[in-house]
Design an enzyme around this catalytic site. Structure first.
Site, PDB file in Angstrom:
ATOM      1  CG  ASN A  66      14.430   1.763  -1.547  1.00  0.00           C
ATOM      2  OD1 ASN A  66      13.388   2.069  -2.090  1.00  0.00           O
ATOM      3  ND2 ASN A  66      15.589   1.687  -2.223  1.00  0.00           N
ATOM      4  CB  ILE A 112      22.581   5.579 -11.968  1.00  0.00           C
ATOM      5  CG1 ILE A 112      22.775   4.138 -11.507  1.00  0.00           C
ATOM      6  CG2 ILE A 112      22.107   5.621 -13.423  1.00  0.00           C
ATOM      7  CD1 ILE A 112      21.490   3.347 -11.353  1.00  0.00           C
TER       8      ILE A 112
HETATM    9  N1  CTP Z   1      20.957   7.968  -7.495  1.00  0.00           N
HETATM   10  C1  CTP Z   1      21.512   7.227  -8.498  1.00  0.00           C
HETATM   11  N2  CTP Z   1      22.375   6.214  -8.207  1.00  0.00           N
HETATM   12  C2  CTP Z   1      22.688   5.938  -6.939  1.00  0.00           C
HETATM   13  C3  CTP Z   1      22.148   6.682  -5.888  1.00  0.00           C
HETATM   14  C4  CTP Z   1      21.256   7.707  -6.203  1.00  0.00           C
HETATM   15  O1  CTP Z   1      21.193   7.462  -9.670  1.00  0.00           O
HETATM   16  N3  CTP Z   1      23.530   4.928  -6.696  1.00  0.00           N
HETATM   17  C5  CTP Z   1      20.068   9.084  -7.841  1.00  0.00           C
HETATM   18  C6  CTP Z   1      18.613   8.900  -7.471  1.00  0.00           C
HETATM   19  O2  CTP Z   1      17.881   8.271  -8.516  1.00  0.00           O
HETATM   20  C7  CTP Z   1      18.162  10.340  -7.240  1.00  0.00           C
HETATM   21  C8  CTP Z   1      19.404  11.012  -6.713  1.00  0.00           C
HETATM   22  O3  CTP Z   1      20.503  10.212  -7.130  1.00  0.00           O
HETATM   23  O4  CTP Z   1      17.812  10.972  -8.437  1.00  0.00           O
HETATM   24  C9  CTP Z   1      19.460  11.200  -5.236  1.00  0.00           C
HETATM   25  O5  CTP Z   1      19.226  10.002  -4.575  1.00  0.00           O
HETATM   26  P1  CTP Z   1      19.205   9.955  -2.988  1.00  0.00           P
HETATM   27  O6  CTP Z   1      19.045   8.544  -2.558  1.00  0.00           O
HETATM   28  O7  CTP Z   1      18.214  10.957  -2.468  1.00  0.00           O
HETATM   29  O8  CTP Z   1      20.628  10.541  -2.655  1.00  0.00           O
HETATM   30  P2  CTP Z   1      21.987   9.880  -2.364  1.00  0.00           P
HETATM   31  O9  CTP Z   1      22.937  10.299  -3.428  1.00  0.00           O
HETATM   32  O10 CTP Z   1      21.827   8.422  -2.183  1.00  0.00           O
HETATM   33  O11 CTP Z   1      22.405  10.604  -1.027  1.00  0.00           O
HETATM   34  P3  CTP Z   1      21.935  10.333   0.492  1.00  0.00           P
HETATM   35  O12 CTP Z   1      21.492   8.900   0.547  1.00  0.00           O
HETATM   36  O13 CTP Z   1      23.136  10.624   1.266  1.00  0.00           O
HETATM   37  O14 CTP Z   1      20.826  11.310   0.764  1.00  0.00           O
END
Ligand code: CTP
Length: 424
Positions: free
Chosen positions: A233, A332
């Protein structure tokens, strides 16, 4: 002609750039040079200090003048250089008193082995050593950037002097390692000007997280489709690296788990490089037990190809594009937030939310879903790769906007917020 929005963006970047470049605004630094080939780096350091907004008064020993001329240092600092304790330019003829009383810090770079020995014994037979001895120790810190041959650095006498100077209250910066002017290779080089500047800027930051351990994730992850292709990304990692730097500036011991990015490691930060979400998880988990604060800035992939191909997937021109099956990655942040360390209140977890719309609603919902006390929302597409950002802090009590600023400025504000929320 630039469009209004573009003009606004350029102005915004410029302001952030200027703000980020003036970390030493209002500081008056006395830059002392003792004798050593690293004097050439002092010229760049002087320039860097001025660029960061400091005023600089250079004081040189006679030995330093063999390596670089006062003319060079005067031109770069825009002030006459002092070299003698008998300098008649001072009406009271006491440059050692006058110069040291004006200073916010005295930085000796390079600091030779001989000059350290001199400082240690409180000798004062030239202006620079006299000024160091005469400085008010409570209000004018002394910072030393050692520079010498590796044998001189390793010598027990030098190491004893370093330890004693630290015990006497001086800050002794680390030394660099590598090729030395004498042709030998080892420890003892003076740090590069940029490294010294970063350490100096850090020195002046309030130590809000002294003694705490901070774990940060940053950057994107990379999920392989086959050995040459993958899904990632647009996260640049800049915000996470700024958070790691700000935490270290605040006195914390920092571990930064970074996805694939092209960014320099902030000084003093331990970096663990990973590629995939699974690798990031495996790098984070062992650190959780020791950490006091976890800041998850990484843009972790939500899905990964379930079965990456062992060899490059070939296009034969006839068949349909390959169908790729995806599996969800482990969250995570949610995993760490559910750990015993976080649940017991010992570990404070901070999440980030990169949204493309409806920031407030999405951030509030995400904070609850992830089970974290603090969530930092930002508009992903508006900030990916940029040096500035705007943040929205969301906790159980409400929201707080941190307006558009450079990422390091925002990171320092965030660290101050975390420190306030975790004060013992
Ligand atoms: N995060 C994480 N592990 C993942 C996905 C997300 O630790 N597999 C953490 C990111 O580092 C961030 C937070 O969760 O601190 C939110 O990440 P984001 O991508 O905004 O949210 P998602 O949980 O992926 O939700 P969505 O994509 O539906 O907005």
């Amino acid at each position: 002609m630039l469009g209004a929005a573009r003009r606004c963006g350029v102005l915004r970047s410029l302001l952030c750039y200027i703000a980020a470049m003036t970390d030493l605004a209002g500081k008056h630094i006395v830059l002392g040079l003792s004798g050593g080939i690293a004097c050439y780096k002092a010229a760049e350091l002087c320039r860097g200090l001025v660029k960061q907004g400091a005023t600089v008064q250079v004081v040189m020993t006679e030995a330093a003048e063999h390596f670089i001329t006062p003319v060079t240092m005067q031109a770069l600092s825009n002030r006459p250089v002092y070299g003698s304790q008998w300098d008649a330019r001072e009406p009271n003829n006491m440059p050692h008193i006058n110069l040291s009383r004006e200073a916010d810090a005295i930085v000796i770079a390079p600091c030779s082995a001989d000059f350290m020995a001199k400082l240690l014994h409180g000798r004062a037979d030239d202006l620079l050593s006299l000024m160091c001895l005469a400085r008010p120790v409570e209000s004018v810190p002394l910072l030393l950037a050692p520079a010498m041959n590796r044998e001189m650095w390793a010598h027990p006498a030098t190491q004893r002097n370093v330890a004693q100077l630290r015990a006497d209250g001086a800050t002794v910066f680390a030394v660099g390692s590598g090729d030395q002017a004498c042709g030998e290779i080892g420890d003892g080089r003076m740090l590069e000007a940029a490294e010294l500047l970063e350490d100096l800027v850090a020195f002046f930051q309030p130590k809000l997280l002294a003694g705490r351990r901070v774990l940060v994730t940053a950057g994107p992850t990379y999920e392989a489709i086959d050995p040459v292709r993958g899904i990632t990304n647009r996260s640049s990692g800049k915000m996470g690296f700024a958070v790691a730097r700000a935490a270290r500036e605040a006195g914390a011991e920092v571990t930064l788990v970074a996805g694939p990015v092209h960014l320099a490691t902030p000084r003093g930060v331990t970096r663990v490089d990973v590629a995939s979400a699974e690798q990031m998880l495996q790098a984070v988990l062992p650190q959780v037990a020791q950490a006091d604060v976890f800041v998850a800035t990484a843009a972790v992939a939500d899905w990964r190809p379930t079965a990456p191909a062992e060899h490059k997937i070939k296009k034969d021109g006839a068949s349909a594009p390959p169908a790729i099956a995806f599996s969800e990655t482990t969250d995570i942040l949610a995993t760490v937030a559910a750990s015993e360390a976080a649940q017991s209140g010992r570990l404070y977890c901070v999440g980030f939310a990169a949204e493309s719309q409806d920031l407030l609603h999405n951030a509030q919902a995400k904070r609850v879903r992830k089970g974290v006390p603090l969530l930092v929302g930002n508009i992903g597409p508006a900030t990916f790769g940029r040096d500035d950002n705007a943040l929205l802090l969301v906790d159980a009590h409400g929201t707080q906007a941190l307006p558009q600023a450079g990422k390091l400025t925002l990171a320092r504000q965030l660290i101050a917020e975390i420190a306030a929320r975790t004060k013992a």
